[in-house]
Design an enzyme around this catalytic site. Sequence first.
Site, PDB file in Angstrom:
ATOM      1  N   CYS A 137       0.865  -1.398   0.031  1.00  0.00           N
ATOM      2  CA  CYS A 137       0.128   0.017   0.037  1.00  0.00           C
ATOM      3  C   CYS A 137       0.739   1.222  -0.055  1.00  0.00           C
ATOM      4  CB  CYS A 137      -1.092   0.002   1.193  1.00  0.00           C
ATOM      5  SG  CYS A 137      -0.131  -0.343   2.554  1.00  0.00           S
ATOM      6  N   HIS A 145      -2.378   6.490   4.472  1.00  0.00           N
ATOM      7  CA  HIS A 145      -1.101   6.449   4.741  1.00  0.00           C
ATOM      8  C   HIS A 145      -0.642   7.840   4.226  1.00  0.00           C
ATOM      9  CE1 HIS A 145      -1.523   2.559   5.938  1.00  0.00           C
ATOM     10  NE2 HIS A 145      -0.872   1.869   4.948  1.00  0.00           N
TER      11      HIS A 145
END
Length: 344
Positions: free
Chosen positions: A130, A242
């Site tokens: 990710c 993130h």
Amino acid sequence: MGFKVAVVGATGNVGREMLNILEERGFPADEVVALASRRSVGTEVAYGDRTLKAKALDDYDFSDTDICLMSAGGNVSKEWSPKIGAQGCVVIDNSSAFRYDSNVPLIVPEVNPDAVDDFRKRNIIANPNCSTAQLVLVLKPLHDAAKIKRVVVATYQSVSGAGKEGMDELFTQSRAVFVADPVTNKTFTKRIAFNVIPHIDEFMEDGYTKEEWKVTAETKKMIDPKIKLTATAVRVPVFIGHSEAVNIEFENELSAEQATEILRNAPGVQVIDKREAGGYITPYEAAGEDATFVSRIREDITIENGLSLWVVADNLRKGAALNTVQIAELLIARDLITPKAQQA
């Protein structure tokens, strides 16, 4: 005639997001099947306005299924992906099980779409980590413009990267802090509530963690093996999204203004950079969005031909589920697969 799609790990965070995105994007599926472990059989998951009941992966016959979106972890993928691929079903795997296999393409469609043509070697396509997915979206157009020599990145990764257990632990610990209950940690090595942890995945002999190694190896595989990259991966008390602080050194000159213009035109990237209070993106605002956002674009005054920038994305979407679905869309757009029912 549409495709038959199976989602393995459909009851998990990413699996549920895959189902949402398949429906949101109008993926050409005539049938979608939710698969999970035996303990999750019968669990209901949403697919648009429909409800699917999870079936057992162990008992499922993939011979009439066209695409399998795999999000059940590396061990499950190592066991099942080759078996599924052998039945003629293309596996798009969200785990790290096959990312570093030279016979398995590692794909971000906006970055290296041509590499997808090699999927037939094993009938498996890997989805990157990710943190890597959002990073390479930004690095690739800049590399094309000025050739990247070196990257230093610090990632600030949300607890959803550790699954539902990670999100539950942040919630439980935060509540415990406010009511003065004991704070215990199970998923993370240290307390995550109101704290940050510079440790994701296991430690390696050189002092880096496996998560940090993944970002390096995957960036090299997808963009250029000559790029030097060092990463520090940090878990932060954010539920979804993130963030990354990125420093880039180029071979050729590239101003902040030129980089901004390049990124404004890069597929999958959105620039929000007003250079004023609040003129940047945070993970809270990126949650639920498909784009990878870039802010704080500025020249690195410590080196020649350097830039510093801030990158944020919803890790459950572009970092996992969305990219996986986009890979499936890429296969269709390139006429690399046709529905088995149509072939019959």
